[in-house]
Design a protein around this motif. Structure first.
Motif, PDB file in Angstrom:
ATOM      1  N   LEU A 265     -25.532   4.245   3.801  1.00 30.67           N
ATOM      2  CA  LEU A 265     -25.131   3.161   4.195  1.00 30.67           C
ATOM      3  C   LEU A 265     -23.436   2.422   4.943  1.00 30.67           C
ATOM      4  O   LEU A 265     -23.224   2.967   6.102  1.00 30.67           O
ATOM      5  CB  LEU A 265     -25.676   2.118   2.717  1.00 30.67           C
ATOM      6  N   PRO A 266     -22.647   3.313   4.460  1.00 31.40           N
ATOM      7  CA  PRO A 266     -21.039   3.228   4.555  1.00 31.40           C
ATOM      8  C   PRO A 266     -21.025   4.386   5.527  1.00 31.40           C
ATOM      9  O   PRO A 266     -19.594   3.801   7.216  1.00 31.40           O
ATOM     10  CB  PRO A 266     -19.730   3.641   3.500  1.00 31.40           C
ATOM     11  N   ILE A 267     -21.183   4.959   5.992  1.00 27.71           N
ATOM     12  CA  ILE A 267     -21.378   5.860   7.385  1.00 27.71           C
ATOM     13  C   ILE A 267     -22.920   5.365   8.784  1.00 27.71           C
ATOM     14  O   ILE A 267     -21.563   5.675   9.510  1.00 27.71           O
ATOM     15  CB  ILE A 267     -22.553   7.368   7.118  1.00 27.71           C
ATOM     16  N   MET A 268     -23.650   4.199   7.975  1.00 27.72           N
ATOM     17  CA  MET A 268     -23.806   3.676   9.251  1.00 27.72           C
ATOM     18  C   MET A 268     -23.683   2.688   9.684  1.00 27.72           C
ATOM     19  O   MET A 268     -22.988   2.634  11.293  1.00 27.72           O
ATOM     20  CB  MET A 268     -24.902   3.121   8.656  1.00 27.72           C
ATOM     21  N   SER A 269     -22.058   2.731   8.606  1.00 31.04           N
ATOM     22  CA  SER A 269     -21.639   0.909   9.381  1.00 31.04           C
ATOM     23  C   SER A 269     -20.653   1.386  10.159  1.00 31.04           C
ATOM     24  O   SER A 269     -19.475   0.693  10.179  1.00 31.04           O
ATOM     25  CB  SER A 269     -21.816  -0.106   8.117  1.00 31.04           C
ATOM     26  N   GLU A 270     -19.733   2.663   9.520  1.00 33.13           N
ATOM     27  CA  GLU A 270     -18.760   3.324  10.447  1.00 33.13           C
ATOM     28  C   GLU A 270     -18.311   3.144  12.226  1.00 33.13           C
ATOM     29  O   GLU A 270     -18.214   2.660  12.326  1.00 33.13           O
ATOM     30  CB  GLU A 270     -18.875   4.814  10.119  1.00 33.13           C
ATOM     31  N   ALA A 271     -19.676   3.482  12.327  1.00 34.97           N
ATOM     32  CA  ALA A 271     -19.899   3.263  13.801  1.00 34.97           C
ATOM     33  C   ALA A 271     -19.472   1.620  14.181  1.00 34.97           C
ATOM     34  O   ALA A 271     -18.671   1.296  15.545  1.00 34.97           O
ATOM     35  CB  ALA A 271     -21.409   2.895  14.337  1.00 34.97           C
ATOM     36  N   GLN A 272     -19.621   0.390  13.590  1.00 32.20           N
ATOM     37  CA  GLN A 272     -19.884  -1.066  13.903  1.00 32.20           C
ATOM     38  C   GLN A 272     -17.688  -0.964  13.761  1.00 32.20           C
ATOM     39  O   GLN A 272     -17.283  -1.738  14.388  1.00 32.20           O
ATOM     40  CB  GLN A 272     -20.164  -1.542  13.067  1.00 32.20           C
ATOM     41  N   CYS A 273     -17.356  -0.333  12.228  1.00 32.04           N
ATOM     42  CA  CYS A 273     -15.619  -0.277  12.464  1.00 32.04           C
ATOM     43  C   CYS A 273     -15.080   0.528  13.465  1.00 32.04           C
ATOM     44  O   CYS A 273     -13.936   0.247  13.990  1.00 32.04           O
ATOM     45  CB  CYS A 273     -15.892   0.387  11.045  1.00 32.04           C
ATOM     46  N   ALA A 274     -15.933   1.157  14.240  1.00 34.03           N
ATOM     47  CA  ALA A 274     -15.327   2.396  14.529  1.00 34.03           C
ATOM     48  C   ALA A 274     -15.355   1.476  16.243  1.00 34.03           C
ATOM     49  O   ALA A 274     -14.228   1.860  17.472  1.00 34.03           O
ATOM     50  CB  ALA A 274     -15.062   3.190  15.746  1.00 34.03           C
ATOM     51  N   MET A 275     -16.545   0.545  16.667  1.00 26.99           N
ATOM     52  CA  MET A 275     -15.758  -0.520  18.309  1.00 26.99           C
ATOM     53  C   MET A 275     -15.015  -1.425  17.660  1.00 26.99           C
ATOM     54  O   MET A 275     -14.375  -1.969  18.990  1.00 26.99           O
ATOM     55  CB  MET A 275     -17.497  -0.674  18.106  1.00 26.99           C
ATOM     56  N   CYS A 276     -15.147  -2.047  17.123  1.00 21.45           N
ATOM     57  CA  CYS A 276     -14.041  -3.047  16.271  1.00 21.45           C
ATOM     58  C   CYS A 276     -12.715  -2.366  16.383  1.00 21.45           C
ATOM     59  O   CYS A 276     -11.602  -3.145  16.915  1.00 21.45           O
ATOM     60  CB  CYS A 276     -13.916  -3.840  14.580  1.00 21.45           C
ATOM     61  N   ARG A 277     -12.690  -1.339  15.895  1.00 24.47           N
ATOM     62  CA  ARG A 277     -11.026  -0.606  16.649  1.00 24.47           C
ATOM     63  C   ARG A 277     -10.591  -0.352  17.956  1.00 24.47           C
ATOM     64  O   ARG A 277     -10.039  -0.899  18.123  1.00 24.47           O
ATOM     65  CB  ARG A 277     -11.350   0.155  15.295  1.00 24.47           C
ATOM     66  N   ALA A 278     -11.935   0.313  18.467  1.00 24.70           N
ATOM     67  CA  ALA A 278     -11.499   0.260  20.247  1.00 24.70           C
ATOM     68  C   ALA A 278     -10.957  -1.238  20.592  1.00 24.70           C
ATOM     69  O   ALA A 278      -9.940  -0.921  21.954  1.00 24.70           O
ATOM     70  CB  ALA A 278     -12.069   0.868  20.533  1.00 24.70           C
ATOM     71  N   VAL A 279     -11.864  -1.887  20.102  1.00 24.61           N
ATOM     72  CA  VAL A 279     -11.605  -3.850  20.997  1.00 24.61           C
ATOM     73  C   VAL A 279      -9.865  -3.809  20.383  1.00 24.61           C
ATOM     74  O   VAL A 279      -9.869  -4.285  21.352  1.00 24.61           O
ATOM     75  CB  VAL A 279     -12.738  -4.504  20.729  1.00 24.61           C
ATOM     76  N   LEU A 280      -9.842  -3.626  18.994  1.00 24.98           N
ATOM     77  CA  LEU A 280      -8.281  -4.043  18.944  1.00 24.98           C
ATOM     78  C   LEU A 280      -7.526  -3.518  19.691  1.00 24.98           C
ATOM     79  O   LEU A 280      -6.246  -3.649  19.893  1.00 24.98           O
ATOM     80  CB  LEU A 280      -8.964  -4.216  17.389  1.00 24.98           C
ATOM     81  N   GLU A 281      -8.114  -2.205  19.176  1.00 26.80           N
ATOM     82  CA  GLU A 281      -6.220  -1.107  19.596  1.00 26.80           C
ATOM     83  C   GLU A 281      -6.414  -0.953  21.499  1.00 26.80           C
ATOM     84  O   GLU A 281      -4.657  -0.976  22.090  1.00 26.80           O
ATOM     85  CB  GLU A 281      -6.625   0.429  19.298  1.00 26.80           C
ATOM     86  N   SER A 282      -7.549  -1.394  22.106  1.00 25.90           N
ATOM     87  CA  SER A 282      -7.118  -1.115  23.644  1.00 25.90           C
ATOM     88  C   SER A 282      -6.342  -2.683  23.917  1.00 25.90           C
ATOM     89  O   SER A 282      -6.026  -3.314  25.102  1.00 25.90           O
ATOM     90  CB  SER A 282      -8.594  -1.606  24.479  1.00 25.90           C
ATOM     91  N   GLU A 283      -6.328  -3.327  23.270  1.00 24.60           N
ATOM     92  CA  GLU A 283      -5.483  -4.994  23.153  1.00 24.60           C
ATOM     93  C   GLU A 283      -3.642  -4.304  23.356  1.00 24.60           C
ATOM     94  O   GLU A 283      -3.284  -5.485  23.679  1.00 24.60           O
ATOM     95  CB  GLU A 283      -6.045  -6.321  22.364  1.00 24.60           C
ATOM     96  N   GLY A 284      -3.372  -3.947  22.909  1.00 24.38           N
ATOM     97  CA  GLY A 284      -2.639  -3.225  23.057  1.00 24.38           C
ATOM     98  C   GLY A 284      -1.752  -3.435  21.902  1.00 24.38           C
ATOM     99  O   GLY A 284      -0.206  -3.116  21.269  1.00 24.38           O
TER     100      GLY A 284
END
Length: 79
Positions: free
Chosen positions: A24-43
């Protein structure tokens, strides 16, 4: 006539269940990566770091609690 399930099949189900929970943590890691990418793109990386730390804390607490519970049960049965 119904047969009582053997201990091997019960052990197999236990291993399968634990394996699924471990994935389960491995499957949910993809969602965490998406959140991180969106937040880091804001600057504003401090907000992204805070969100990532919150995700790690929320994921770790149940494992710590279950580990402590099993430790106390083991210690109680050992004595």
């Amino acid at each position: 006539m119904m047969q009582k399930p053997s201990s091997l099949s019960a052990r197999y189900r236990l291993v399968l269940t634990i394996g699924l929970f471990m994935l389960l943590p491995i499957m949910s890691e993809a969602q965490c990566a998406m959140c991180r990418a969106v937040l880091e793109s804001e600057g504003n990386t401090s907000v992204a770091e805070g969100i990532n730390n919150g995700i790690v804390y929320l994921m770790a607490i149940p494992y710590i609690l279950i580990g402590a519970l099993f430790f106390f049960i083991y210690r109680k049965l050992k004595s």
